[in-house]
Design a protein around this motif. Structure first.
Motif, PDB file in Angstrom:
ATOM      1  N   VAL A  17       0.535  -1.507   0.222  1.00 29.81           N
ATOM      2  CA  VAL A  17       0.087   0.210   0.308  1.00 29.81           C
ATOM      3  C   VAL A  17       0.518   1.402  -0.160  1.00 29.81           C
ATOM      4  O   VAL A  17       1.750   1.466   0.833  1.00 29.81           O
ATOM      5  CB  VAL A  17      -1.044  -0.075   1.266  1.00 29.81           C
ATOM      6  CG1 VAL A  17      -1.519   1.585   1.238  1.00 29.81           C
ATOM      7  CG2 VAL A  17      -2.085  -0.997   1.053  1.00 29.81           C
ATOM      8  N   PRO A  20       0.029   4.170   3.383  1.00 32.27           N
ATOM      9  CA  PRO A  20      -0.826   4.339   4.383  1.00 32.27           C
ATOM     10  C   PRO A  20      -1.030   4.830   5.918  1.00 32.27           C
ATOM     11  O   PRO A  20      -0.547   5.420   6.221  1.00 32.27           O
ATOM     12  CB  PRO A  20      -0.561   2.538   4.718  1.00 32.27           C
ATOM     13  CG  PRO A  20       1.127   3.153   4.918  1.00 32.27           C
ATOM     14  CD  PRO A  20       1.981   4.145   3.392  1.00 32.27           C
ATOM     15  N   CYS A  21      -2.837   5.075   5.452  1.00 28.54           N
ATOM     16  CA  CYS A  21      -3.142   5.820   6.766  1.00 28.54           C
ATOM     17  C   CYS A  21      -2.266   5.599   8.165  1.00 28.54           C
ATOM     18  O   CYS A  21      -2.366   3.855   8.892  1.00 28.54           O
ATOM     19  CB  CYS A  21      -4.134   4.909   7.069  1.00 28.54           C
ATOM     20  SG  CYS A  21      -5.698   6.039   8.690  1.00 28.54           S
ATOM     21  N   CYS A  24      -5.382   3.207   9.877  1.00 29.94           N
ATOM     22  CA  CYS A  24      -6.683   2.128   9.013  1.00 29.94           C
ATOM     23  C   CYS A  24      -5.651   1.262   7.985  1.00 29.94           C
ATOM     24  O   CYS A  24      -6.096   0.760   8.273  1.00 29.94           O
ATOM     25  CB  CYS A  24      -7.691   2.833   8.262  1.00 29.94           C
ATOM     26  SG  CYS A  24      -7.079   3.435   6.936  1.00 29.94           S
ATOM     27  N   GLN A  25      -4.109   2.373   7.863  1.00 31.21           N
ATOM     28  CA  GLN A  25      -3.481   1.125   7.409  1.00 31.21           C
ATOM     29  C   GLN A  25      -3.975   1.278   5.648  1.00 31.21           C
ATOM     30  O   GLN A  25      -2.890   0.537   4.922  1.00 31.21           O
ATOM     31  CB  GLN A  25      -2.898   0.160   7.766  1.00 31.21           C
ATOM     32  CG  GLN A  25      -2.526  -1.112   9.413  1.00 31.21           C
ATOM     33  CD  GLN A  25      -0.692   1.273   8.908  1.00 31.21           C
ATOM     34  OE1 GLN A  25      -0.348   0.534   8.121  1.00 31.21           O
ATOM     35  NE2 GLN A  25      -0.899   1.481   9.738  1.00 31.21           N
ATOM     36  N   LYS A  26      -5.259   1.703   5.761  1.00 30.20           N
ATOM     37  CA  LYS A  26      -5.314   1.738   3.635  1.00 30.20           C
ATOM     38  C   LYS A  26      -5.005   2.492   3.525  1.00 30.20           C
ATOM     39  O   LYS A  26      -4.491   3.831   4.102  1.00 30.20           O
ATOM     40  CB  LYS A  26      -7.065   1.527   4.020  1.00 30.20           C
ATOM     41  CG  LYS A  26      -8.259   0.227   4.252  1.00 30.20           C
ATOM     42  CD  LYS A  26      -8.992   0.518   4.105  1.00 30.20           C
ATOM     43  CE  LYS A  26      -9.562  -0.742   5.031  1.00 30.20           C
ATOM     44  NZ  LYS A  26     -10.975  -0.094   4.743  1.00 30.20           N
ATOM     45  N   CYS A  48     -10.387   8.757  10.178  1.00 30.18           N
ATOM     46  CA  CYS A  48      -9.854   8.133  11.254  1.00 30.18           C
ATOM     47  C   CYS A  48      -9.467   8.526  12.219  1.00 30.18           C
ATOM     48  O   CYS A  48      -9.724   8.217  13.816  1.00 30.18           O
ATOM     49  CB  CYS A  48      -8.949   7.318  10.257  1.00 30.18           C
ATOM     50  SG  CYS A  48      -8.686   5.960   9.195  1.00 30.18           S
TER      51      CYS A  48
END
Length: 75
Positions: A17, A20-21, A24-26, A48
Motif C-alpha cells: 500500500v 498507508p493511513c 487503518c493502514q488503508k 480515522c
C-alpha cells in the motif's frame, strides 16, 4: 473477470500500500481528506481521527502543528 479488470477497481498484483493511513493502514488517496503528521510525515484519514469537516478545514488554514497518535505517544 475481464469486466472487473476493465473497471480499474481490481489489480492482479497490487503490491504494498502506497501512503498507508497511520490508523487503518488503508491507502490515503489524493481525493480523500487526510492530514500529514508534522513529525513523521505519514498521512491519516480525517475520518480515522474523528475530526469534523469544519475542524479539518480550520486546521488546514492554521499554522498549528498536528502530530499523529504514534508520534504523540512518544513524547
Amino acid at each position: 473477470m475481464l469486466t472487473l479488470l476493465l473497471s480499474g477497481d481490481v489489480s492482479l498484483n497490487p503490491g504494498p500500500v502506497k501512503n498507508p493511513c497511520t490508523k487503518c493502514q488503508k491507502a490515503v488517496r489524493k481525493n480523500q481528506q487526510s492530514i500529514q503528521c508534522d513529525r513523521c510525515d505519514y498521512w491519516t484519514h480525517r475520518v480515522c481521527i474523528g475530526i469534523s469537516v469544519d475542524e479539518y478545514e480550520l486546521l488546514g488554514k492554521s499554522d498549528a502543528e498536528w502530530v499523529c497518535e504514534k508520534c504523540g505517544s512518544h513524547q
